[in-house]
Write a protein that holds these residues in place. Structure first.
Motif, PDB file in Angstrom:
ATOM      1  N   ASP A 161       9.379 -11.857  -4.170  1.00  0.00           N
ATOM      2  CA  ASP A 161       8.950 -10.549  -3.673  1.00  0.00           C
ATOM      3  C   ASP A 161       9.828 -10.251  -2.465  1.00  0.00           C
ATOM      4  N   ASP A 191       9.430 -10.592   0.572  1.00  0.00           N
ATOM      5  CA  ASP A 191       9.381 -11.634   1.608  1.00  0.00           C
ATOM      6  C   ASP A 191      10.061 -12.925   1.176  1.00  0.00           C
ATOM      7  N   HIS A 230      -0.108 -19.150   1.263  1.00  0.00           N
ATOM      8  CA  HIS A 230      -0.216 -18.002   0.344  1.00  0.00           C
ATOM      9  C   HIS A 230       0.054 -18.387  -1.108  1.00  0.00           C
ATOM     10  N   GLY A 260       4.609 -14.386   0.038  1.00  0.00           N
ATOM     11  CA  GLY A 260       4.464 -14.501   1.490  1.00  0.00           C
ATOM     12  C   GLY A 260       5.231 -15.665   2.094  1.00  0.00           C
ATOM     13  N   PHE A 261       6.453 -15.897   1.623  1.00  0.00           N
ATOM     14  CA  PHE A 261       7.354 -16.986   2.060  1.00  0.00           C
ATOM     15  C   PHE A 261       6.980 -18.347   1.485  1.00  0.00           C
ATOM     16  N   HIS A 303      -2.514 -14.737   9.075  1.00  0.00           N
ATOM     17  CA  HIS A 303      -2.764 -14.218   7.727  1.00  0.00           C
ATOM     18  C   HIS A 303      -3.798 -15.073   7.009  1.00  0.00           C
ATOM     19  N   PHE A 329      -1.740  -7.961   5.246  1.00  0.00           N
ATOM     20  CA  PHE A 329      -1.309  -8.948   4.256  1.00  0.00           C
ATOM     21  C   PHE A 329      -2.093 -10.262   4.383  1.00  0.00           C
ATOM     22  N   ASP A 358       1.490 -17.402  14.197  1.00  0.00           N
ATOM     23  CA  ASP A 358       1.845 -15.977  14.232  1.00  0.00           C
ATOM     24  C   ASP A 358       0.773 -15.090  14.850  1.00  0.00           C
ATOM     25  N   TYR A 363       6.790 -16.750  14.036  1.00  0.00           N
ATOM     26  CA  TYR A 363       8.175 -16.280  13.949  1.00  0.00           C
ATOM     27  C   TYR A 363       8.841 -16.016  15.286  1.00  0.00           C
TER      28      TYR A 363
HETATM   29  C1  SP5 Z   1       3.271 -17.759   6.026  1.00  0.00           C
HETATM   30  C2  SP5 Z   1       3.208 -16.343   6.495  1.00  0.00           C
HETATM   31  O1  SP5 Z   1       2.959 -16.111   7.679  1.00  0.00           O
HETATM   32  N1  SP5 Z   1       3.461 -15.387   5.602  1.00  0.00           N
HETATM   33  C3  SP5 Z   1       3.319 -14.041   5.986  1.00  0.00           C
HETATM   34  C4  SP5 Z   1       4.002 -13.076   5.118  1.00  0.00           C
HETATM   35  C5  SP5 Z   1       3.740 -11.703   5.649  1.00  0.00           C
HETATM   36  N2  SP5 Z   1       4.535 -10.717   5.028  1.00  0.00           N
HETATM   37  C6  SP5 Z   1       4.110  -9.399   5.335  1.00  0.00           C
HETATM   38  C7  SP5 Z   1       4.886  -8.383   4.609  1.00  0.00           C
HETATM   39  C8  SP5 Z   1       4.008  -7.567   3.738  1.00  0.00           C
HETATM   40  C9  SP5 Z   1       4.756  -6.916   2.636  1.00  0.00           C
HETATM   41  N3  SP5 Z   1       5.058  -7.833   1.587  1.00  0.00           N
HETATM   42  C10 SP5 Z   1       5.041  -7.197   0.318  1.00  0.00           C
HETATM   43  C11 SP5 Z   1       5.390  -8.061  -0.819  1.00  0.00           C
HETATM   44  C12 SP5 Z   1       5.234  -7.213  -2.016  1.00  0.00           C
HETATM   45  N4  SP5 Z   1       5.245  -7.912  -3.239  1.00  0.00           N
END
Ligand code: SP5
Ligand code: ZN
Length: 341
Positions: free
Chosen positions: A105, A107, A151, A159-160, A192, A221, A281, A323
């Protein structure tokens, strides 16, 4: 009984990077764990503590949470797996990122040259650290790992996150140390909600999932983690969400939730092992899109200290998000100092 705190880190985890090669394009980059580890070294904590040998999680370990297809795909080679039948693929399609890279995605970038190794070492090192704490060879521990995990769902990277480091470790501990880990509490203080971890244990009364997170009534998120999500079946009551909405949260707000909800719930549950999804975070220094809260690094040290009153002090922290390099390094340092007592 060991009085020594364990640390997990390996520089291979810093090498997971987008194929664009530009870490400035991505907030979840290798500098995060490098900065934290450098700070722990500066403060003499890597000498005072014992570093565990970094290990790659086995496919069998990853499959404690993830489906076989997903595990093969992300742990072995996505490019090899592209030959698989489309309907069997765990991702519908990769997305082309604005930076030139590819991701699951927007991220979650993926690089066949570095991601699998880093992600498997993140999970495997946490398993190794937690196992040594379960065996009382170490007092407690901090895992400076990435990519993060909370996530990741059984068949979804987002989400990484690729492998759910904490969830896999909890399942491993349950299986390998059924007595010592009869009741595991997972405390998730990343800003999150840990949707993947909650899903994994929603029906399990022997793993309590407790999360504090920004929720904004479902608009932050990943959107899950409302108070009505309390677990299912035998696990009903063993999922506890503390969602925040509206104002910027500060130390006093977190302290009220910590003392009013988290500590009483843990007191009642009497965990025999505590795993922490220790994202930083919620710390000050994160822009609104990445957290937007004003928690001090000191508060993370305080929360760590107060968790040490449970489970005979068997507490293992695993890095999730966070971050802002200055605030996460300071928060991690204070957590490790707390663990060292
Ligand atoms: C581990 C962590 O802190 N993950 C946080 C990821 C937060 N990303 C926020 C961005 C929101 C938009 N992402 C949309 C993906 C659509 N598929
Ligand atoms: Zn996070």
């Amino acid at each position: 009984e060991s009085r020594v705190t364990g640390l997990a880190y390996d520089s291979a985890m810093a090498r997971h990077e987008c194929v664009c090669g530009d870490s400035a394009s991505h907030v979840e980059h290798g500098g995060r764990v490098q900065s934290i580890w450098a700070r722990l070294m500066e403060r003499g904590l890597t000498i005072k503590c014992e570093k565990v040998v970094a290990k790659k999680a086995t496919l069998e370990q990853l499959k404690l949470v993830h489906t076989p297809t997903y595990t093969t795909f992300f742990a072995v080679s996505p490019t090899a797996c592209l030959k698989m039948e489309a309907s069997a693929l765990p991702v519908k399609s990769f997305v082309q990122l604005p930076c030139g890279g590819i991701g699951v995605d927007s991220d979650t970038y993926f690089n066949d040259a570095s991601t699998q190794t880093a992600a498997r070492i993140a999970t495997g090192s946490l398993i190794e650290l937690a196992s040594q704490v379960a065996e009382s060879r170490l007092k407690n521990g901090f895992a400076c790992i990435r990519p993060p995990g909370h996530h990741a769902e059984k068949d979804t990277a987002m989400g990484f996150c690729f492998f759910n480091n904490v969830a896999i470790t909890a399942r491993y501990l349950q299986q390998k140390y059924p007595v010592q880990c009869a009741r595991i509490a997972i405390v998730d203080w990343d800003v999150h909600h840990g949707n993947g971890t909650q899903l994994c244990f929603e029906e399990d009364p022997f793993v309590l999932y407790l999360s504090l997170h920004r929720h904004d009534n479902g608009n932050f998120f990943p959107g899950t983690g409302s108070v009505v999500e309390v677990g299912k079946g035998a696990g009903k009551g063993f999922t506890v969400n503390v969602p925040f909405s509206g104002d910027v949260m500060r130390d006093n707000d977190y302290l009220a939730a910590w003392r009013g909800i988290v500590l009483p719930v843990l007191e009642q549950y009497q965990p025999t092992f505590v795993l922490v999804s220790a994202g930083f975070d919620a710390a000050h220094g994160h822009p609104n899109a990445l957290g937007g809260y004003e928690i001090s690094p000191e508060l993370f040290g305080y929360m760590t200290r107060s968790l040490m009153n449970f489970a005979n002090g068997k507490v293992v922290l695993a890095l999730e998000g966070g971050y802002d390099l200055a605030s996460i390094s300071r928060a991690a340092e204070l957590c490790v100092q707390a663990l060292c007592g």
